[in-house]
Design a protein around this motif. Structure first.
Motif, PDB file in Angstrom:
ATOM      1  N   SER A 128       0.745  -1.177  -0.047  1.00  0.00           N
ATOM      2  CA  SER A 128       0.079  -0.141   0.100  1.00  0.00           C
ATOM      3  C   SER A 128       0.686   1.340  -0.112  1.00  0.00           C
ATOM      4  O   SER A 128       0.361   2.403   0.124  1.00  0.00           O
ATOM      5  CB  SER A 128      -0.917  -0.072   1.011  1.00  0.00           C
ATOM      6  OG  SER A 128      -0.323   0.017   2.348  1.00  0.00           O
ATOM      7  N   SER A 129       2.108   1.258  -0.153  1.00  0.00           N
ATOM      8  CA  SER A 129       2.957   2.452  -0.265  1.00  0.00           C
ATOM      9  C   SER A 129       4.218   1.969  -0.935  1.00  0.00           C
ATOM     10  O   SER A 129       4.657   0.753  -0.890  1.00  0.00           O
ATOM     11  CB  SER A 129       3.238   2.770   1.116  1.00  0.00           C
ATOM     12  OG  SER A 129       4.324   1.963   1.831  1.00  0.00           O
ATOM     13  N   TYR A 130       4.963   2.872  -1.451  1.00  0.00           N
ATOM     14  CA  TYR A 130       6.444   2.807  -1.773  1.00  0.00           C
ATOM     15  C   TYR A 130       7.258   2.328  -0.803  1.00  0.00           C
ATOM     16  O   TYR A 130       8.361   1.444  -1.293  1.00  0.00           O
ATOM     17  CB  TYR A 130       6.906   4.014  -2.421  1.00  0.00           C
ATOM     18  CG  TYR A 130       6.258   4.267  -3.852  1.00  0.00           C
ATOM     19  CD1 TYR A 130       6.154   3.025  -4.837  1.00  0.00           C
ATOM     20  CD2 TYR A 130       6.095   5.224  -4.551  1.00  0.00           C
ATOM     21  CE1 TYR A 130       5.631   3.193  -6.093  1.00  0.00           C
ATOM     22  CE2 TYR A 130       5.485   5.382  -5.801  1.00  0.00           C
ATOM     23  CZ  TYR A 130       5.111   4.460  -6.523  1.00  0.00           C
ATOM     24  OH  TYR A 130       4.780   4.506  -7.789  1.00  0.00           O
ATOM     25  N   ALA A 131       7.184   2.794   0.338  1.00  0.00           N
ATOM     26  CA  ALA A 131       8.001   2.117   1.508  1.00  0.00           C
ATOM     27  C   ALA A 131       7.792   0.662   1.490  1.00  0.00           C
ATOM     28  O   ALA A 131       8.988  -0.156   1.723  1.00  0.00           O
ATOM     29  CB  ALA A 131       7.933   2.769   2.868  1.00  0.00           C
ATOM     30  N   GLU A 132       6.891  -0.060   1.556  1.00  0.00           N
ATOM     31  CA  GLU A 132       6.630  -1.200   1.556  1.00  0.00           C
ATOM     32  C   GLU A 132       7.042  -2.018   0.507  1.00  0.00           C
ATOM     33  O   GLU A 132       7.635  -2.909   0.510  1.00  0.00           O
ATOM     34  CB  GLU A 132       5.265  -1.723   1.839  1.00  0.00           C
ATOM     35  CG  GLU A 132       4.399  -1.119   3.079  1.00  0.00           C
ATOM     36  CD  GLU A 132       2.841  -1.160   3.191  1.00  0.00           C
ATOM     37  OE1 GLU A 132       2.188  -1.531   2.174  1.00  0.00           O
ATOM     38  OE2 GLU A 132       2.382  -0.862   4.207  1.00  0.00           O
ATOM     39  N   LEU A 133       6.956  -1.351  -0.657  1.00  0.00           N
ATOM     40  CA  LEU A 133       7.288  -2.057  -1.737  1.00  0.00           C
ATOM     41  C   LEU A 133       9.013  -1.830  -1.846  1.00  0.00           C
ATOM     42  O   LEU A 133       9.641  -3.101  -2.469  1.00  0.00           O
ATOM     43  CB  LEU A 133       6.923  -1.316  -3.270  1.00  0.00           C
ATOM     44  CG  LEU A 133       7.384  -1.922  -4.495  1.00  0.00           C
ATOM     45  CD1 LEU A 133       6.777  -3.443  -4.340  1.00  0.00           C
ATOM     46  CD2 LEU A 133       6.561  -0.961  -5.531  1.00  0.00           C
ATOM     47  N   GLU A 134       9.472  -0.902  -1.578  1.00  0.00           N
ATOM     48  CA  GLU A 134      11.133  -0.865  -1.506  1.00  0.00           C
ATOM     49  C   GLU A 134      11.581  -1.874  -0.645  1.00  0.00           C
ATOM     50  O   GLU A 134      12.460  -2.332  -0.936  1.00  0.00           O
ATOM     51  CB  GLU A 134      11.427   0.419  -1.262  1.00  0.00           C
ATOM     52  CG  GLU A 134      12.974   0.749  -1.293  1.00  0.00           C
ATOM     53  CD  GLU A 134      13.523   2.028  -1.259  1.00  0.00           C
ATOM     54  OE1 GLU A 134      14.700   2.260  -1.525  1.00  0.00           O
ATOM     55  OE2 GLU A 134      12.693   2.981  -1.141  1.00  0.00           O
ATOM     56  N   GLN A 135      10.856  -2.086   0.398  1.00  0.00           N
ATOM     57  CA  GLN A 135      11.442  -3.108   1.625  1.00  0.00           C
ATOM     58  C   GLN A 135      11.361  -4.507   0.831  1.00  0.00           C
ATOM     59  O   GLN A 135      12.524  -5.233   1.097  1.00  0.00           O
ATOM     60  CB  GLN A 135      10.694  -2.821   2.771  1.00  0.00           C
ATOM     61  CG  GLN A 135      11.018  -4.073   3.805  1.00  0.00           C
ATOM     62  CD  GLN A 135      10.133  -4.192   4.978  1.00  0.00           C
ATOM     63  OE1 GLN A 135       9.085  -3.210   5.021  1.00  0.00           O
ATOM     64  NE2 GLN A 135      10.178  -5.232   5.633  1.00  0.00           N
ATOM     65  N   ARG A 136      10.396  -4.868   0.204  1.00  0.00           N
ATOM     66  CA  ARG A 136      10.235  -6.108  -0.379  1.00  0.00           C
ATOM     67  C   ARG A 136      11.211  -6.270  -1.548  1.00  0.00           C
ATOM     68  O   ARG A 136      11.789  -7.339  -1.991  1.00  0.00           O
ATOM     69  CB  ARG A 136       8.966  -6.651  -0.814  1.00  0.00           C
ATOM     70  CG  ARG A 136       7.702  -6.512   0.227  1.00  0.00           C
ATOM     71  CD  ARG A 136       8.230  -7.536   1.344  1.00  0.00           C
ATOM     72  NE  ARG A 136       7.351  -7.448   2.493  1.00  0.00           N
ATOM     73  CZ  ARG A 136       7.251  -8.032   3.615  1.00  0.00           C
ATOM     74  NH1 ARG A 136       8.301  -8.885   3.702  1.00  0.00           N
ATOM     75  NH2 ARG A 136       6.467  -8.009   4.300  1.00  0.00           N
ATOM     76  N   LEU A 137      11.479  -5.339  -2.384  1.00  0.00           N
ATOM     77  CA  LEU A 137      12.125  -5.389  -3.767  1.00  0.00           C
ATOM     78  C   LEU A 137      13.571  -5.459  -3.078  1.00  0.00           C
ATOM     79  O   LEU A 137      14.456  -6.373  -3.528  1.00  0.00           O
ATOM     80  CB  LEU A 137      12.001  -4.421  -4.538  1.00  0.00           C
ATOM     81  CG  LEU A 137      10.801  -4.435  -5.277  1.00  0.00           C
ATOM     82  CD1 LEU A 137      10.664  -2.880  -6.038  1.00  0.00           C
ATOM     83  CD2 LEU A 137      10.477  -5.445  -6.054  1.00  0.00           C
ATOM     84  N   VAL A 138      14.169  -4.589  -2.114  1.00  0.00           N
ATOM     85  CA  VAL A 138      15.338  -4.661  -1.617  1.00  0.00           C
ATOM     86  C   VAL A 138      15.637  -6.037  -0.923  1.00  0.00           C
ATOM     87  O   VAL A 138      16.998  -6.544  -1.342  1.00  0.00           O
ATOM     88  CB  VAL A 138      15.670  -3.720  -0.548  1.00  0.00           C
ATOM     89  CG1 VAL A 138      16.875  -3.834   0.370  1.00  0.00           C
ATOM     90  CG2 VAL A 138      15.840  -2.282  -1.177  1.00  0.00           C
ATOM     91  N   GLU A 139      14.746  -6.696  -0.357  1.00  0.00           N
ATOM     92  CA  GLU A 139      15.201  -7.934   0.131  1.00  0.00           C
ATOM     93  C   GLU A 139      15.265  -9.286  -1.160  1.00  0.00           C
ATOM     94  O   GLU A 139      15.884 -10.266  -0.936  1.00  0.00           O
ATOM     95  CB  GLU A 139      13.599  -8.709   0.725  1.00  0.00           C
ATOM     96  CG  GLU A 139      13.615  -8.107   2.229  1.00  0.00           C
ATOM     97  CD  GLU A 139      12.076  -8.321   2.762  1.00  0.00           C
ATOM     98  OE1 GLU A 139      11.385  -9.039   2.065  1.00  0.00           O
ATOM     99  OE2 GLU A 139      11.756  -7.702   3.995  1.00  0.00           O
TER     100      GLU A 139
END
Length: 119
Positions: free
Chosen positions: A47-58
């Motif tokens: 629901s946000s770019y912060a959440e998406l970025e966290q998952r993509l970095v992983e």
């Protein structure tokens, strides 16, 4: 004429720039539905770019800044491996649509899915 034809209540309408408009398609009950990006392992709706970025970095993606991306108001991610994959997203999360979601799914097949979510 280019664009996307949307049929609603028996009326056809051409949307020339579908990324500017949210396409909410009616389901069989006539109610609008929207699509959401879901992280499979956690079953989390992004629901946000912060959440998406966290998952993509992983998953090995890195935030990638270029002058072209800044001028186009894009957030971009790339993999540090030899892959040529690049994910480009609009800076404003409200413009994040199903096209962007499917791009993420294709480049991270077993980690994300797109699901329909009742409005």
């Amino acid at each position: 004429m280019s664009g996307v034809w949307v049929f609603k209540n028996g009326v056809a309408r051409l949307i020339s720039n579908p990324s500017k408009e949210r396409l909410e398609l009616p389901d069989s009950t006539g109610q609008a539905r929207r699509r959401v990006l879901v992280h499979v392992a956690s079953n989390q709706v992004i629901s946000s770019y912060a959440e998406l970025e966290q998952r993509l970095v992983e998953l090995g993606w890195e935030h990638y800044e270029t002058e072209a991306g800044k001028r186009a108001n894009l957030i971009q991610f790339h993999r540090s491996s030899a892959s040529a994959h690049l994910i480009s997203l609009p800076k404003n999360f409200k413009n994040f649509n199903s096209t962007h979601m499917y791009d993420i799914v294709v480049k991270n097949r077993s980690h994300f899915v797109v699901r329909e979510h009742p409005a």
